[in-house]
Scaffold this active site. Structure first.
Site, PDB file in Angstrom:
ATOM      1  N   LYS A   1      62.660  87.512  40.878  1.00 38.20           N
ATOM      2  CA  LYS A   1      63.196  89.498  40.963  1.00 38.20           C
ATOM      3  C   LYS A   1      62.734  90.092  42.317  1.00 38.20           C
ATOM      4  O   LYS A   1      63.877  91.045  43.056  1.00 38.20           O
ATOM      5  CB  LYS A   1      62.340  90.125  39.860  1.00 38.20           C
ATOM      6  CG  LYS A   1      62.776  91.405  39.748  1.00 38.20           C
ATOM      7  CD  LYS A   1      64.190  91.971  39.811  1.00 38.20           C
ATOM      8  CE  LYS A   1      65.152  92.956  39.648  1.00 38.20           C
ATOM      9  NZ  LYS A   1      64.122  93.904  40.003  1.00 38.20           N
TER      10      LYS A   1
ATOM     11  N   GLU B   1      69.124  93.368  47.638  1.00 34.01           N
ATOM     12  CA  GLU B   1      69.811  94.274  46.752  1.00 34.01           C
ATOM     13  C   GLU B   1      69.836  94.938  48.492  1.00 34.01           C
ATOM     14  O   GLU B   1      70.520  95.921  48.898  1.00 34.01           O
ATOM     15  CB  GLU B   1      68.863  94.375  46.078  1.00 34.01           C
ATOM     16  CG  GLU B   1      69.443  96.006  45.589  1.00 34.01           C
ATOM     17  CD  GLU B   1      68.550  96.660  44.567  1.00 34.01           C
ATOM     18  OE1 GLU B   1      68.450  96.007  43.248  1.00 34.01           O
ATOM     19  OE2 GLU B   1      67.942  97.579  44.326  1.00 34.01           O
TER      20      GLU B   1
ATOM     21  N   GLY C   1      69.143  98.101  35.923  1.00 35.08           N
ATOM     22  CA  GLY C   1      69.158  99.502  35.936  1.00 35.08           C
ATOM     23  C   GLY C   1      69.128 100.029  34.177  1.00 35.08           C
ATOM     24  O   GLY C   1      69.014  99.087  33.154  1.00 35.08           O
TER      25      GLY C   1
ATOM     26  N   SER D   1      67.107  93.123  36.233  1.00 32.81           N
ATOM     27  CA  SER D   1      67.584  93.700  36.113  1.00 32.81           C
ATOM     28  C   SER D   1      69.081  94.376  35.790  1.00 32.81           C
ATOM     29  O   SER D   1      69.268  93.699  35.365  1.00 32.81           O
ATOM     30  CB  SER D   1      68.160  92.767  37.696  1.00 32.81           C
ATOM     31  OG  SER D   1      68.868  93.614  38.425  1.00 32.81           O
TER      32      SER D   1
ATOM     33  N   MET E   1      64.627 101.991  30.978  1.00 34.83           N
ATOM     34  CA  MET E   1      64.401 100.692  30.644  1.00 34.83           C
ATOM     35  C   MET E   1      63.916 100.134  29.405  1.00 34.83           C
ATOM     36  O   MET E   1      63.925  99.535  28.408  1.00 34.83           O
ATOM     37  CB  MET E   1      64.093 100.037  32.562  1.00 34.83           C
ATOM     38  CG  MET E   1      64.461 100.189  33.407  1.00 34.83           C
ATOM     39  SD  MET E   1      65.761  99.785  33.262  1.00 34.83           S
ATOM     40  CE  MET E   1      65.538  98.299  33.502  1.00 34.83           C
TER      41      MET E   1
ATOM     42  N   HIS F   1      65.652  89.086  44.907  1.00 33.61           N
ATOM     43  CA  HIS F   1      66.216  90.178  44.457  1.00 33.61           C
ATOM     44  C   HIS F   1      67.052  91.214  44.892  1.00 33.61           C
ATOM     45  O   HIS F   1      67.469  91.342  45.272  1.00 33.61           O
ATOM     46  CB  HIS F   1      66.563  89.761  42.999  1.00 33.61           C
ATOM     47  CG  HIS F   1      67.553  90.513  42.335  1.00 33.61           C
ATOM     48  ND1 HIS F   1      67.451  91.653  42.258  1.00 33.61           N
ATOM     49  CD2 HIS F   1      68.953  90.648  41.625  1.00 33.61           C
ATOM     50  CE1 HIS F   1      68.625  92.657  41.449  1.00 33.61           C
ATOM     51  NE2 HIS F   1      69.090  91.586  41.000  1.00 33.61           N
ATOM     52  N   ASN F   2      65.416  91.945  44.898  1.00 33.97           N
ATOM     53  CA  ASN F   2      65.832  93.756  45.565  1.00 33.97           C
ATOM     54  C   ASN F   2      65.336  93.002  46.841  1.00 33.97           C
ATOM     55  O   ASN F   2      66.240  93.797  46.992  1.00 33.97           O
ATOM     56  CB  ASN F   2      64.451  94.208  44.974  1.00 33.97           C
ATOM     57  CG  ASN F   2      64.244  94.142  43.113  1.00 33.97           C
ATOM     58  OD1 ASN F   2      64.951  93.751  42.728  1.00 33.97           O
ATOM     59  ND2 ASN F   2      63.136  95.651  43.189  1.00 33.97           N
TER      60      ASN F   2
HETATM   61  C1  6PG Z   1      66.473  96.012  38.981  1.00 34.56           C
HETATM   62  C2  6PG Z   1      66.597  97.088  39.951  1.00 34.56           C
HETATM   63  C3  6PG Z   1      65.603  97.536  40.520  1.00 34.56           C
HETATM   64  C4  6PG Z   1      64.961  98.596  41.056  1.00 34.56           C
HETATM   65  C5  6PG Z   1      65.672  99.856  41.749  1.00 34.56           C
HETATM   66  C6  6PG Z   1      64.507 100.416  42.809  1.00 34.56           C
HETATM   67  O1  6PG Z   1      67.142  95.202  39.284  1.00 34.56           O
HETATM   68  O2  6PG Z   1      67.513  96.538  38.062  1.00 34.56           O
HETATM   69  O3  6PG Z   1      66.105  95.930  41.440  1.00 34.56           O
HETATM   70  O4  6PG Z   1      64.155  96.911  39.703  1.00 34.56           O
HETATM   71  O5  6PG Z   1      63.908  99.143  41.152  1.00 34.56           O
HETATM   72  O6  6PG Z   1      66.499  99.022  42.135  1.00 34.56           O
HETATM   73  O7  6PG Z   1      64.584 100.199  44.553  1.00 34.56           O
HETATM   74  P1  6PG Z   1      64.419 100.645  45.143  1.00 34.56           P
HETATM   75  O8  6PG Z   1      63.311 101.855  44.498  1.00 34.56           O
HETATM   76  O9  6PG Z   1      63.325  99.568  46.877  1.00 34.56           O
HETATM   77  O10 6PG Z   1      65.304 100.787  45.898  1.00 34.56           O
END
Ligand code: 6PG
Length: 472
Positions: A183, A190, A131, A129, A14, A186-187
Site C-alpha cells: 500500500k 499515486e 477513498g 485504497s 473509511m 501504491h501511494n
Molecule cells: C488511497 C489513498 C489514501 C491516502 C490519501 C492521502 O489509496 O485511498 O492513497 O490512502 O491517504 O490519498 O494521501 P496524502 O495525504 O499523503 O496525499
C-alpha cells in the site's frame, strides 16, 4: 449478544463506509468510536433489516462480536494505533484477529505483529485504497501477514472488494508487513501520477495558454482509450467544478500549497534504503514540499525572470497536445515500473514472497491508481514472474519506444517555456540511464578513490584497486 461477524474501531469516513459495505453484503457488523455522533451516523445510514450496531463502549463492542473475534482498526497511523490496541487488549482473547486497515508504516506493523503474537492474537496489516467511495462501493485491499487469519476473513473481504472481470480486488500479498508495504508503494505511485498530471496541466495552461474549457476537454479526452485511469477521470471532473460563491472554476481558487500525510515520503525513504531508484516518485514528494515554500516562491518570481520566447515552436497546437499526451503515457509507465521494481527488491529483502501479477491484478479496480494499463502489467508478470523491470517486457518496451520522441520534445518545450516538469524529466532520465550499457559513474569511482582511497573495480581485471592519483 455475540452476534456480529465483524467489528470496526474508528467510525470515520473509511470505517463507516466499509462497515456499511459489509452490511450490504449481509454481514452483521458492529462499530466502536469514542465520538457518539459518529456512532449515531453509522446506525442512521444502515438500511432497514441490516444488522449494524454502534457503541462508544469498548467492552460492549467486544462482547458483541462472535468468537474468535474479527475486528479492524481504522484510526490515524502512528501512536493512535498503539493506543487503541492497548485499550482493547484486556478484552481480547487468544485466537482473535485484529487487522490494521490504516496507512501504517510497515516497520510499525512488523513490531505489532510480534507484540500481539506473544498475546496469542492474530494481527495483520491491510492496505485499503479507494477513498470514501471505494470503501462504500468496493475498495482494493492489500492484506499481508498472518495467512491463516486472512483465510478466515477472506469471504468478507472478497465480498466487499471491487471486482474486475468478476475477480475480487483483494488477495493475500505476503508475509509480515507485506500488505502495508504494497500500500505504501501504491501511494508512492499515486504521488508520481498526480504530479505528472499537474505538470501536464501547467504546461498546457501556463506554457501553451490553454483555457479552462480546453484543459477540461483535454483531460476528458485523455481518459478515453488506452490512458483511461481513475486519476485522469477525476481530473476532468475537478476542472469542471464551479465554485458556489464566486461562480468561477473552483480549482483556480485553491491554494497551491500541497499537503501530504507521509506515505509518499516513506516510499522514497525506503527506496533509498533498498537502493531501488524511484526518481519520479522522489520528484513528486520534492515538488509537494517545494509547493509549500509559497512566500519564497512569490519573492523569487519577481527576481528570477525567464523571458519565455514566443517563437521557435513550429508544431501546431494539435501536434503539441498529442506529443504531451504521449509523453504522459511514457512517464506514467515508468512510474509503475519504478514502483513494481521497488516491490521486487523489497520482497527479496524482507522475504515477503510478493507475487507481482497479483498486485497488478488487485490494482486494476477500486484503488486510486487503477488504470487500464494495469492489465498489460498483469500480463507482463504472468509471462515472467521474475521480470526485474516492466520496461524490459517486450510489449511495454515497444510502447515506450514509440513514445520516447514525444517525451523528449515535451521536455524541450517545457524547458523553453520555463515550466517545471520534474516528473517528466526524471522519467526520461531514468529511462535513459536504465538503457545505458555504460554510465559515467566510472569517473565517480575514480574521484572517490582519489580523495578517499575508496578503491575501484576494473573492467579488464578481477579485484579492487587503488591508485595514487596525484603521483605521475
Ligand atoms: C488511497 C489513498 C489514501 C491516502 C490519501 C492521502 O489509496 O485511498 O492513497 O490512502 O491517504 O490519498 O494521501 P496524502 O495525504 O499523503 O496525499
Amino acid at each position: 449478544m455475540e452476534i456480529y461477524d465483524f467489528g470496526m474501531v474508528g467510525l470515520g469516513v473509511m470505517g463507516r463506509n466499509l462497515l456499511l459495505n459489509m452490511a450490504d453484503n449481509n454481514f452483521a457488523v458492529s462499530g466502536l468510536d469514542i465520538d457518539q455522533e459518529k456512532v449515531d451516523f453509522l446506525e442512521k445510514d444502515a438500511k432497514s433489516g441490516q444488522q449494524v450496531k454502534g457503541t462508544t463502549s469498548a467492552k460492549e463492542f467486544i462482547e458483541s462480536l462472535k468468537k474468535p473475534r474479527a475486528l479492524m482498526l481504522l484510526v490515524p497511523a502512528g501512536k493512535p494505533v498503539d493506543t487503541v490496541i492497548q485499550n482493547l487488549l484486556p478484552f481480547l482473547e487468544k485466537d482473535d484477529i485484529v487487522i490494521d486497515g490504516g496507512n501504517s508504516h510497515f516497520m510499525d506493523t512488523n513490531r505489532r505483529v510480534t507484540e500481539l503474537n506473544e498475546e496469542g492474537i492474530h494481527f495483520f496489516g491491510m492496505g485499503i485504497s479507494g477513498g470514501e467511495k471505494g470503501a462504500r462501493m468496493g475498495p482494493s485491499m492489500m492484506p499481508g501477514g498472518d495467512k491463516e487469519a486472512y483465510e478466515r476473513l477472506r469471504p468478507i473481504f472478497e465480498a466487499i472488494s471491487a471486482k474486475v472481470n468478476n475477480e475480487p480486488c483483494v488477495t493475500y500479498m505476503g508475509m509480515g508487513s507485506a500488505g502495508h508495504y504494497v500500500k505504501m508503494v501504491h501511494n508512492g505511485i499515486e504521488y508520481g501520477i498526480m504530479q505528472l498530471i499537474s505538470e501536464a496541466y501547467d504546461l498546457l495552461k501556463r506554457g501553451l495558454g490553454y483555457s479552462d474549457v480546453d484543459l477540461q476537454k483535454t483531460f476528458e479526452e485523455w481518459n478515453q482509450g488506452e490512458l483511461q485511469s481513475y486519476l485522469l477521470e477525476i481530473t476532468g471532473e475537478v476542472l469542471n467544478k464551479f465554485d458556489d460563491i464566486t461562480g468561477i472554476r473552483l480549482v483556480n481558487l485553491i491554494s497551491d500549497r500541497a499537503m501530504a500525510k507521509g506515505t509518499g515520503k516513506w516510499t522514497s525513504q525506503n527506496a533509498m534504503d533498498l537502493q531501488s531508484p524511484i526518481p519520479v516518485i522522489d520528484a513528486a514528494v520534492t515538488m509537494r514540499d517545494l509547493s509549500t515554500y509559497k512566500d519564497e516562491r512569490v519573492k523569487a518570481s519577481t527576481v528570477l525572470h525567464w523571458n519565455n520566447p514566443k517563437d521557435g515552436i513550429s508544431d501546431t497546437k494539435l501536434e503539441l497536445i498529442s506529443q504531451i499526451k504521449d509523453a504522459y503515457h511514457f512517464a506514467m509507465i515508468t512510474i509503475y515500473a519504478q514502483g513494481m521494481a521497488q516491490l521486487h527488491k523489497a520482497s527479496n529483502e524482507y522475504h515477503y514472497g510478493l507475487n507481482p501479477e497479483n498486485i497488478a491484478r488487485i490494482w486494476r479496480g477500486g484503488c486510486i491508481i487503477r488504470a487500464l494499463c494495469l492489465e498489460d502489467f498483469r500480463k507482463a508478470f504472468n509471462k515472467n514472474r521474475e521480470l526485474l523491470n516492466l520496461m524490459l517486457d517486450e510489449q511495454i518496451a515497444g510502447t515506450l519506444m514509440s513514445k520516447q520522441q514525444a517525451i523528449r520534445s515535451t521536455i524541450k518545450l517545457a524547458v523553453d517555456k520555463g515550466v517545471p516538469v520534474a516528473a517528466f524529466m526524471s522519467s526520461l532520465a531514468y529511462f535513459d540511464a536504465y538503457r545505458s550499457a555504460t554510465l559515467p559513474t566510472n569517473l565517480v569511482q575514480a574521484q572517490r578513490d582519489y580523495f578517499g582511497a575508496h578503491l575501484y573495480e576494473r573492467i579488464d581485471q578481477e579485484g579492487t584497486f587503488h591508485t595514487h592519483w596525484d603521483q605521475q
